[in-house]
Design a protein around this motif. Sequence first.
Motif, PDB file in Angstrom:
ATOM      1  N   TYR A  15       1.243  -1.291  -0.024  1.00  0.00           N
ATOM      2  CA  TYR A  15      -0.028  -0.033   0.366  1.00  0.00           C
ATOM      3  C   TYR A  15       0.556   1.491  -0.180  1.00  0.00           C
ATOM      4  CZ  TYR A  15      -3.898  -2.944   0.989  1.00  0.00           C
ATOM      5  OH  TYR A  15      -5.335  -3.775   1.326  1.00  0.00           O
ATOM      6  N   LEU A  16       1.796   1.112   0.571  1.00  0.00           N
ATOM      7  CA  LEU A  16       2.873   2.462   0.627  1.00  0.00           C
ATOM      8  C   LEU A  16       3.940   2.430  -0.998  1.00  0.00           C
ATOM      9  CD1 LEU A  16       3.903   4.590   2.466  1.00  0.00           C
ATOM     10  CD2 LEU A  16       5.460   2.938   3.167  1.00  0.00           C
ATOM     11  N   ALA A  17       3.902   1.117  -1.154  1.00  0.00           N
ATOM     12  CA  ALA A  17       4.482   1.403  -2.579  1.00  0.00           C
ATOM     13  C   ALA A  17       3.197   2.125  -3.998  1.00  0.00           C
ATOM     14  CB  ALA A  17       4.540  -0.097  -2.974  1.00  0.00           C
ATOM     15  N   GLU A  18       1.830   1.183  -3.847  1.00  0.00           N
ATOM     16  CA  GLU A  18       0.782   1.767  -4.165  1.00  0.00           C
ATOM     17  C   GLU A  18       0.937   3.639  -3.629  1.00  0.00           C
ATOM     18  OE1 GLU A  18      -2.517   0.171  -4.000  1.00  0.00           O
ATOM     19  OE2 GLU A  18      -1.141  -1.982  -3.932  1.00  0.00           O
ATOM     20  N   PHE A  19       0.772   4.460  -3.144  1.00  0.00           N
ATOM     21  CA  PHE A  19       1.106   5.169  -2.181  1.00  0.00           C
ATOM     22  C   PHE A  19       1.891   6.697  -3.399  1.00  0.00           C
ATOM     23  CE2 PHE A  19       2.470   8.901  -0.156  1.00  0.00           C
ATOM     24  CZ  PHE A  19       1.434   9.720   0.307  1.00  0.00           C
ATOM     25  N   SER A  41      -8.146   2.995  -4.428  1.00  0.00           N
ATOM     26  CA  SER A  41      -8.682   3.979  -3.582  1.00  0.00           C
ATOM     27  C   SER A  41      -8.653   3.127  -1.829  1.00  0.00           C
ATOM     28  CB  SER A  41      -9.977   4.439  -3.924  1.00  0.00           C
ATOM     29  OG  SER A  41     -10.241   5.176  -2.709  1.00  0.00           O
ATOM     30  N   LYS A  42      -9.222   2.054  -2.035  1.00  0.00           N
ATOM     31  CA  LYS A  42      -9.498   2.051  -0.728  1.00  0.00           C
ATOM     32  C   LYS A  42      -7.799   1.374  -0.068  1.00  0.00           C
ATOM     33  CE  LYS A  42     -13.567  -1.081  -2.342  1.00  0.00           C
ATOM     34  NZ  LYS A  42     -14.667  -2.597  -2.513  1.00  0.00           N
ATOM     35  N   HIS A  43      -7.015   0.783  -0.598  1.00  0.00           N
ATOM     36  CA  HIS A  43      -5.304   0.673  -0.252  1.00  0.00           C
ATOM     37  C   HIS A  43      -5.275   2.444   0.105  1.00  0.00           C
ATOM     38  CE1 HIS A  43      -5.259  -3.070  -3.164  1.00  0.00           C
ATOM     39  NE2 HIS A  43      -6.601  -2.920  -2.474  1.00  0.00           N
ATOM     40  N   LEU A  44      -5.843   2.605  -0.414  1.00  0.00           N
ATOM     41  CA  LEU A  44      -4.832   4.415   0.057  1.00  0.00           C
ATOM     42  C   LEU A  44      -5.596   4.993   1.603  1.00  0.00           C
ATOM     43  CD1 LEU A  44      -5.246   6.546  -3.033  1.00  0.00           C
ATOM     44  CD2 LEU A  44      -3.299   5.649  -1.748  1.00  0.00           C
ATOM     45  N   LYS A  45      -7.045   4.121   1.572  1.00  0.00           N
ATOM     46  CA  LYS A  45      -7.903   5.058   2.704  1.00  0.00           C
ATOM     47  C   LYS A  45      -7.356   4.129   4.399  1.00  0.00           C
ATOM     48  CE  LYS A  45     -11.245   6.333   5.074  1.00  0.00           C
ATOM     49  NZ  LYS A  45     -11.394   8.117   5.112  1.00  0.00           N
ATOM     50  N   SER A  46      -6.893   2.503   4.158  1.00  0.00           N
ATOM     51  CA  SER A  46      -6.459   1.818   4.568  1.00  0.00           C
ATOM     52  C   SER A  46      -4.935   1.808   5.033  1.00  0.00           C
ATOM     53  CB  SER A  46      -5.858   0.297   3.831  1.00  0.00           C
ATOM     54  OG  SER A  46      -5.788  -0.379   4.893  1.00  0.00           O
ATOM     55  N   LEU A  47      -4.239   2.706   4.678  1.00  0.00           N
ATOM     56  CA  LEU A  47      -3.276   3.270   4.447  1.00  0.00           C
ATOM     57  C   LEU A  47      -3.103   4.658   5.636  1.00  0.00           C
ATOM     58  CD1 LEU A  47      -0.045   3.313   4.234  1.00  0.00           C
ATOM     59  CD2 LEU A  47      -0.648   4.264   2.359  1.00  0.00           C
TER      60      LEU A  47
END
Length: 75
Positions: A7-11, A35-41
């Motif tokens: 998720y950090l890499a996606e950010f 978007s869901k991954h960013l929200k989780s991060l």
Amino acid sequence: MFTNYDYLAEFVVVVESSTLQEAAGKLSLSPSAVSKHLKSLEESLGCQLLIRERHAHRLDRKSTCLNSSHDQISY
């Protein structure tokens, strides 16, 4: 404690991209998944990382959670 490096890499890809859709294409994911991954991060770090706008996003410069939360990231 934050441990999801994907998720950090996606950010990082989102920040480097013009739109969430562009980032999703680079990541071979759907925009809703990113978007869901960013929200989780953001939830795991306890702060908002991005300001979401209708067709774009930008870093939330007021947020210092990545700097202040670096000790939460497990190496």
